[in-house]
Design a protein around this motif. Structure first.
Motif, mmCIF file in Angstrom:
data_model
loop_
_atom_site.group_PDB
_atom_site.id
_atom_site.type_symbol
_atom_site.label_atom_id
_atom_site.label_comp_id
_atom_site.label_asym_id
_atom_site.label_seq_id
_atom_site.Cartn_x
_atom_site.Cartn_y
_atom_site.Cartn_z
ATOM 1 N N GLN A 1 15.302 2.129 3.587
ATOM 2 C CA GLN A 1 16.506 1.378 3.240
ATOM 3 C C GLN A 1 17.711 2.009 3.910
ATOM 4 O OE1 GLN A 1 16.582 -0.072 -0.571
ATOM 5 N NE2 GLN A 1 18.710 -0.732 -0.538
ATOM 6 N N VAL A 2 18.478 1.177 4.587
ATOM 7 C CA VAL A 2 19.640 1.660 5.325
ATOM 8 C C VAL A 2 20.870 1.641 4.422
ATOM 9 C CG1 VAL A 2 21.180 1.191 7.269
ATOM 10 C CG2 VAL A 2 18.712 0.875 7.527
ATOM 11 N N ALA A 33 27.304 -1.415 17.101
ATOM 12 C CA ALA A 33 28.719 -1.177 16.851
ATOM 13 C C ALA A 33 28.957 -0.652 15.434
ATOM 14 C CB ALA A 33 29.508 -2.464 17.059
ATOM 15 N N MET A 34 29.931 0.237 15.328
ATOM 16 C CA MET A 34 30.365 0.753 14.039
ATOM 17 C C MET A 34 31.882 0.630 13.958
ATOM 18 S SD MET A 34 28.067 4.193 13.571
ATOM 19 C CE MET A 34 28.203 4.218 11.766
ATOM 20 N N GLY A 35 32.364 0.465 12.762
ATOM 21 C CA GLY A 35 33.811 0.317 12.653
ATOM 22 C C GLY A 35 34.322 0.520 11.247
ATOM 23 N N TRP A 36 35.628 0.353 11.139
ATOM 24 C CA TRP A 36 36.316 0.513 9.861
ATOM 25 C C TRP A 36 37.167 -0.719 9.582
ATOM 26 C CZ3 TRP A 36 35.428 4.604 6.723
ATOM 27 C CH2 TRP A 36 34.789 5.716 7.286
ATOM 28 N N TYR A 37 37.098 -1.155 8.342
ATOM 29 C CA TYR A 37 37.944 -2.218 7.828
ATOM 30 C C TYR A 37 38.705 -1.653 6.636
ATOM 31 C CZ TYR A 37 35.275 -5.631 10.560
ATOM 32 O OH TYR A 37 34.694 -6.347 11.580
ATOM 33 N N ARG A 38 39.749 -2.366 6.242
ATOM 34 C CA ARG A 38 40.474 -1.953 5.042
ATOM 35 C C ARG A 38 40.934 -3.178 4.269
ATOM 36 N NH1 ARG A 38 45.949 0.600 7.857
ATOM 37 N NH2 ARG A 38 46.900 -1.394 8.509
ATOM 38 N N TYR A 94 36.592 0.568 4.400
ATOM 39 C CA TYR A 94 35.166 0.295 4.394
ATOM 40 C C TYR A 94 34.567 0.543 5.775
ATOM 41 C CZ TYR A 94 36.086 -2.199 0.024
ATOM 42 O OH TYR A 94 36.469 -2.535 -1.246
ATOM 43 N N CYS A 95 33.456 1.222 5.779
ATOM 44 C CA CYS A 95 32.690 1.396 7.002
ATOM 45 C C CYS A 95 31.802 0.169 7.201
ATOM 46 C CB CYS A 95 31.836 2.652 6.868
ATOM 47 S SG CYS A 95 30.801 3.023 8.293
ATOM 48 N N ASN A 96 31.626 -0.201 8.452
ATOM 49 C CA ASN A 96 30.804 -1.358 8.787
ATOM 50 C C ASN A 96 29.984 -1.037 10.022
ATOM 51 O OD1 ASN A 96 30.713 -4.069 10.602
ATOM 52 N ND2 ASN A 96 30.529 -4.558 8.439
ATOM 53 N N ALA A 97 28.746 -1.492 10.033
ATOM 54 C CA ALA A 97 27.896 -1.189 11.188
ATOM 55 C C ALA A 97 26.848 -2.267 11.389
ATOM 56 C CB ALA A 97 27.227 0.165 11.004
ATOM 57 N N ASP A 98 26.520 -2.479 12.648
ATOM 58 C CA ASP A 98 25.414 -3.362 13.022
ATOM 59 C C ASP A 98 24.215 -2.477 13.327
ATOM 60 O OD1 ASP A 98 27.688 -5.475 14.855
ATOM 61 O OD2 ASP A 98 26.934 -5.698 12.814
ATOM 62 N N TYR A 111 25.900 -4.082 7.932
ATOM 63 C CA TYR A 111 25.939 -3.316 6.689
ATOM 64 C C TYR A 111 27.375 -2.884 6.375
ATOM 65 C CZ TYR A 111 20.853 -2.792 6.957
ATOM 66 O OH TYR A 111 19.500 -3.027 7.004
ATOM 67 N N TRP A 112 27.631 -2.727 5.089
ATOM 68 C CA TRP A 112 28.920 -2.243 4.603
ATOM 69 C C TRP A 112 28.717 -0.997 3.739
ATOM 70 C CZ3 TRP A 112 33.577 -4.224 6.045
ATOM 71 C CH2 TRP A 112 33.591 -5.497 6.622
ATOM 72 N N GLY A 113 29.679 -0.086 3.836
ATOM 73 C CA GLY A 113 29.707 1.024 2.915
ATOM 74 C C GLY A 113 30.370 0.620 1.610
ATOM 75 N N GLN A 114 30.422 1.558 0.684
ATOM 76 C CA GLN A 114 30.961 1.253 -0.646
ATOM 77 C C GLN A 114 32.489 1.348 -0.687
ATOM 78 O OE1 GLN A 114 29.801 4.163 0.229
ATOM 79 N NE2 GLN A 114 31.217 5.686 -0.596
#
Length: 122
Positions: A1-2, A33-38, A94-98, A111-114
């Motif tokens: 599980q990722v 890709a990885m990134g950050w949202y807010r 929030y962290c986000n990644a493909d 995927y999203w982080g918490q």
């Protein structure tokens, strides 16, 4: 599980700095890709910065010149260095990644982080 796990948020005075980290873990075949949202209270979630696996970056206009995204592929980790923080930067980040999970036949999954809270005092 990722899963994606963020760290590094907190309270900082205006003009200060914080460094966010996000580590991807689990059965990962490929990290794209990885990134950050807010997202601030009452506002829509917005892209802050994003980095492809090849190193191409993109930033929101509001953070250009102040924030820097980087990644450490060997550790499946992405960072967000935030300098010259302003009260308007306060939000949940929030962290986000493909990610292509191991054994997946359907390609990358998003995927999203918490989320991690960033508070900026004026």
């Amino acid at each position: 599980q990722v899963q994606l796990v963020e760290s590094g948020g907190g309270l900082v005075q205006a003009g200060g700095s914080l460094r966010l980290s996000c580590a991807a873990s689990g059965s990962i075949f490929k990290l794209n890709a990885m990134g950050w949202y807010r997202q601030a209270p009452g506002k829509r979630r917005e892209l802050v910065a994003r980095m492809t696996s090849g190193g191409t970056t993109g930033y929101a206009d509001s953070v250009k010149g102040r924030f820097t995204i980087s990644r450490e592929n060997a550790k499946n980790t992405v960072y967000l260095q935030m300098n010259s923080l302003e009260p308007e930067d306060a939000a949940t980040y929030y962290c986000n990644a493909d990610i292509v999970p191991s054994g997946s036949y359907i390609g990358p999954i998003n995927y999203w982080g918490q989320g991690t809270q960033v508070t900026v005092s004026s």
